[in-house]
Design an enzyme around this catalytic site. Structure first.
Site, PDB file in Angstrom:
ATOM      1  N   SER A 128       0.819  -1.202   0.000  1.00  0.00           N
ATOM      2  CA  SER A 128       0.000   0.000   0.000  1.00  0.00           C
ATOM      3  C   SER A 128       0.859   1.260   0.000  1.00  0.00           C
ATOM      4  O   SER A 128       1.950   1.279   0.549  1.00  0.00           O
ATOM      5  CB  SER A 128      -0.919   0.036   1.225  1.00  0.00           C
ATOM      6  OG  SER A 128      -1.694   1.215   1.186  1.00  0.00           O
TER       7      SER A 128
ATOM      8  N   LYS B 181      -4.645  -6.844   3.542  1.00  0.00           N
ATOM      9  CA  LYS B 181      -4.667  -5.738   2.565  1.00  0.00           C
ATOM     10  C   LYS B 181      -6.099  -5.460   2.100  1.00  0.00           C
ATOM     11  O   LYS B 181      -6.482  -4.302   1.906  1.00  0.00           O
ATOM     12  CB  LYS B 181      -3.768  -6.073   1.359  1.00  0.00           C
ATOM     13  CG  LYS B 181      -3.773  -4.980   0.280  1.00  0.00           C
ATOM     14  CD  LYS B 181      -3.319  -3.636   0.834  1.00  0.00           C
ATOM     15  CE  LYS B 181      -3.161  -2.481  -0.103  1.00  0.00           C
ATOM     16  NZ  LYS B 181      -3.962  -2.236  -1.222  1.00  0.00           N
TER      17      LYS B 181
ATOM     18  N   HIS C  98      -7.607  -3.524   4.801  1.00  0.00           N
ATOM     19  CA  HIS C  98      -7.027  -2.165   4.724  1.00  0.00           C
ATOM     20  C   HIS C  98      -7.831  -1.343   3.720  1.00  0.00           C
ATOM     21  O   HIS C  98      -8.222  -0.204   3.986  1.00  0.00           O
ATOM     22  CB  HIS C  98      -5.553  -2.256   4.293  1.00  0.00           C
ATOM     23  CG  HIS C  98      -4.966  -0.962   3.808  1.00  0.00           C
ATOM     24  ND1 HIS C  98      -5.251  -0.418   2.569  1.00  0.00           N
ATOM     25  CD2 HIS C  98      -4.122  -0.077   4.403  1.00  0.00           C
ATOM     26  CE1 HIS C  98      -4.608   0.730   2.428  1.00  0.00           C
ATOM     27  NE2 HIS C  98      -3.921   0.961   3.521  1.00  0.00           N
ATOM     28  N   ASN C  99      -8.104  -1.930   2.568  1.00  0.00           N
ATOM     29  CA  ASN C  99      -8.827  -1.200   1.530  1.00  0.00           C
ATOM     30  C   ASN C  99     -10.285  -0.951   1.923  1.00  0.00           C
ATOM     31  O   ASN C  99     -10.843   0.102   1.613  1.00  0.00           O
ATOM     32  CB  ASN C  99      -8.758  -1.949   0.201  1.00  0.00           C
ATOM     33  CG  ASN C  99      -7.415  -1.743  -0.482  1.00  0.00           C
ATOM     34  OD1 ASN C  99      -6.410  -1.521   0.178  1.00  0.00           O
ATOM     35  ND2 ASN C  99      -7.385  -1.806  -1.795  1.00  0.00           N
TER      36      ASN C  99
ATOM     37  N   GLU D 282     -10.171   1.871   4.051  1.00  0.00           N
ATOM     38  CA  GLU D 282      -9.896   3.024   3.153  1.00  0.00           C
ATOM     39  C   GLU D 282     -11.213   3.529   2.536  1.00  0.00           C
ATOM     40  O   GLU D 282     -11.478   4.739   2.515  1.00  0.00           O
ATOM     41  CB  GLU D 282      -8.920   2.548   2.073  1.00  0.00           C
ATOM     42  CG  GLU D 282      -8.622   3.512   0.942  1.00  0.00           C
ATOM     43  CD  GLU D 282      -7.705   2.855  -0.119  1.00  0.00           C
ATOM     44  OE1 GLU D 282      -6.667   2.278   0.237  1.00  0.00           O
ATOM     45  OE2 GLU D 282      -8.068   2.907  -1.312  1.00  0.00           O
TER      46      GLU D 282
HETATM   47  C1  6PG Z   1      -3.253   1.276  -1.649  1.00  0.00           C
HETATM   48  C2  6PG Z   1      -4.553   1.441  -2.394  1.00  0.00           C
HETATM   49  C3  6PG Z   1      -4.438   0.788  -3.728  1.00  0.00           C
HETATM   50  C4  6PG Z   1      -5.499   1.206  -4.716  1.00  0.00           C
HETATM   51  C5  6PG Z   1      -6.894   0.952  -4.262  1.00  0.00           C
HETATM   52  C6  6PG Z   1      -7.914   1.685  -5.074  1.00  0.00           C
HETATM   53  O1  6PG Z   1      -3.322   0.699  -0.589  1.00  0.00           O
HETATM   54  O2  6PG Z   1      -2.223   1.741  -2.133  1.00  0.00           O
HETATM   55  O3  6PG Z   1      -5.559   0.856  -1.680  1.00  0.00           O
HETATM   56  O4  6PG Z   1      -4.379  -0.574  -3.511  1.00  0.00           O
HETATM   57  O5  6PG Z   1      -5.331   2.547  -5.010  1.00  0.00           O
HETATM   58  O6  6PG Z   1      -7.095  -0.395  -4.378  1.00  0.00           O
HETATM   59  O7  6PG Z   1      -9.061   0.989  -4.913  1.00  0.00           O
HETATM   60  P1  6PG Z   1     -10.386   1.299  -5.680  1.00  0.00           P
HETATM   61  O8  6PG Z   1     -10.012   1.452  -7.145  1.00  0.00           O
HETATM   62  O9  6PG Z   1     -11.238   0.100  -5.462  1.00  0.00           O
HETATM   63  O10 6PG Z   1     -10.894   2.547  -5.103  1.00  0.00           O
END
Ligand code: 6PG
Length: 487
Positions: free
Chosen positions: A130, A184, A187-188, A191
């Site tokens: 990430s 991960k 984590h997302n 996010e």
């Molecule tokens: C990270 C981000 C990366 C990505 C996302 C975007 O941790 O660096 O999470 O993995 O930018 O997956 O996710 P979406 O396209 O689903 O918003």
């Protein structure tokens, strides 16, 4: 070119792969990159300068350049491309070689790949990476899982390239099989939740309070100096200051309001549903991306179901402060949901996750890095088995101190007709989790009424069924199989 001396190879020279290689090169590692696109290999060679970086579009040459046992990091999009790379490199690999998948792969795919490769005596590590482009270049947060011995082989390079917080590397072995990719995915999911909370705060401040982009920029900058300090708040402030070169307008006002997604948020929500773990703020964030994509329908509906221009009639300053506090409370609650999911996944899939470690490696490099993660880390440091972050005594105090702000925000949003589903679900989760007796007794009664699904009682052990609506309203021990009990 190259004898077999390169310590690690990267397949896929897109922004992530290229930047990780440059990062490794900066730390003195001799590394090789491969991409079918010869242009990408050439441009990496140029960018490499004096670093010990080799790049090629010839797969055999790439594999031949790597020291044995080989370690190859795949930085390609999740899904079919990962399988395609495995298929292509496999015939060139030998026993004990190691493949690392650094993409956002679905954790169940990681399990299958590990199984297939272990039958061929090839090690596999699924690793969440990430931090986007700049994280890869200057220090990402790395979430590896899989075979521990194989991980130990690559630990030094991962530690060297990862982000550091007070000298602490944002990388740790997380657990067997797909532990890294699972962490991960969550984590997302978190996010998604945090992004949605910030979007709703923006809507309330912009449409509700009439704040200009300049005022929004200042507000987010101020938030970033306090307890809300985080990467997402920091970039949000910067977004409101960005001017479009051509039109001279704020870029934010030129961006279409339909948000895309690659699937990791949805996987988090699906996995939570599968394991019966409530993660409503994360779920709703996925829902909101879906709703945002119904642009045409929304436009049509806005004619038939017009919303009056939101007007906020109270104390503007006080409301701004409430929004700030509500974002902070919502942030803790979103982390609480995601980490509760990790806790359950750890049991279900035997990942043996250490949640303090997870919080520790999320403090730097990754998209959800935030000052509050230090408190989250401390909470799990003190109580590794903490059932939910919201019942950590320190965080509980912080939530109680801000719950009225969360309520004010939800109330005002509802009154103004501004959707605030992330705030609303965060508040309901908080209220639901601390309610000793929910109305689910009625749900059970209804299920038993229409489907004889039985229920448990507060005054006796066992499983019961009532002949609902009959004159003789005596609860009967359920007859279902071995569950039969007597009063
Ligand atoms: C990270 C981000 C990366 C990505 C996302 C975007 O941790 O660096 O999470 O993995 O930018 O997956 O996710 P979406 O396209 O689903 O918003």
């Amino acid at each position: 070119m190259s004898s077999s001396t390169y310590e690690l190879g990267v397949v896929g020279l897109g922004v992530m792969g290229r930047n990780l290689l440059l990062n490794m090169g900066d730390h003195g590692y001799s590394v090789a990159g491969f991409d079918l696109d010869a242009g990408k290999a050439e441009s990496l060679k140029k960018e490499a300068g004096s670093r010990k970086i080799f790049a090629t579009s010839d797969l055999k040459e790439f594999i031949g350049a790597l020291k044995s046992p080989r370690a190859i990091l795949m930085m390609v999009p999740a899904g079919a491309p990962v399988d395609a790379v495995i298929r292509d490199v496999l015939p060139h690999l030998s026993e004990d070689d190691l493949l690392i998948d650094g993409g956002n792969s679905f954790f169940k795919d990681t399990n299958l790949r590990e199984k297939m490769l272990s039958e061929k005596k090839i090690f596999f590590v699924g690793m969440g990476v990430s931090g986007g482009e700049s994280g890869a270049r200057h220090g990402p947060s790395l979430m590896p899982g899989g075979n521990k011995d194989a991980y130990d082989r690559i630990h030094p390079v991962l530690e060297a390239i990862s982000a550091k917080v007070n000298g602490d590397a944002c990388v740790a072995y997380l657990g067997p099989s797909s532990a890294g990719h699972y962490v991960k995915i969550v984590h997302n999911g978190i996010e998604y939740g945090l992004i949605q909370l910030l979007a709703e705060a923006y809507d309330l401040m912009h449409r509700g309070l009439g704040l200009s982009n300049e005022e929004l920029k200042k507000t987010f900058e101020e938030w970033d100096r306090g307890e809300l300090k985080s990467y997402l708040v920091e970039i949000t402030a910067s977004i409101f200051g960005q001017i479009d070169d051509e039109s001279g307008k704020h870029v934010i006002d030129l961006i279409l309001d339909t948000s895309k997604q690659k699937g990791t948020g949805m996987w988090t929500a699906e996995s939570a549903m599968e394991m019966h773990v409530p993660t409503p703020t994360i779920d709703t964030s996925v829902v909101w991306r879906n709703l945002s994509s119904l642009k045409g329908e929304r436009q049509a509906a806005s004619q038939l179901l017009p919303v009056s221009t939101p007007t906020f009639s109270g104390d503007k300053r006080a409301f701004l402060e409430s929004i700030r506090n509500a974002v902070y409370a919502g942030t803790i609650i979103t982390f609480a949901q995601g980490i509760a999911l990790l806790r359950m996944a750890s049991k279900t899939y035997d990942y043996q996750l250490n949640l303090e470690t997870v919080a520790r490696i999320w403090r730097g490099g990754c998209i959800i890095r935030a000052a509050v993660l230090e408190k989250i880390r401390n909470a799990f440091g003190k109580q590794p088995d903490l059932a939910n972050l919201m019942v950590d005594p320190d965080l509980a105090k912080e939530l109680l101190a801000r719950q009225q702000d969360l309520r004010s925000v939800v109330r005002a949003a509802a009154e103004m007709g501004i959707p605030a589903a992330a705030f609303m679900t965060a508040l309901s989760y908080f209220d639901g989790y601390r309610t000793a007796r929910l109305p689910s007794n009625l749900t059970q009664a209804q299920r038993d009424y229409f489907g004889a699904h039985t229920y448990e009682r507060t005054d006796a052990k066992g499983v019961f069924h009532t002949h609902w609506g009959s004159v003789e309203n005596v609860p009967q021990p359920a007859l279902a199989g071995k569950e039969r009990q007597t009063l």
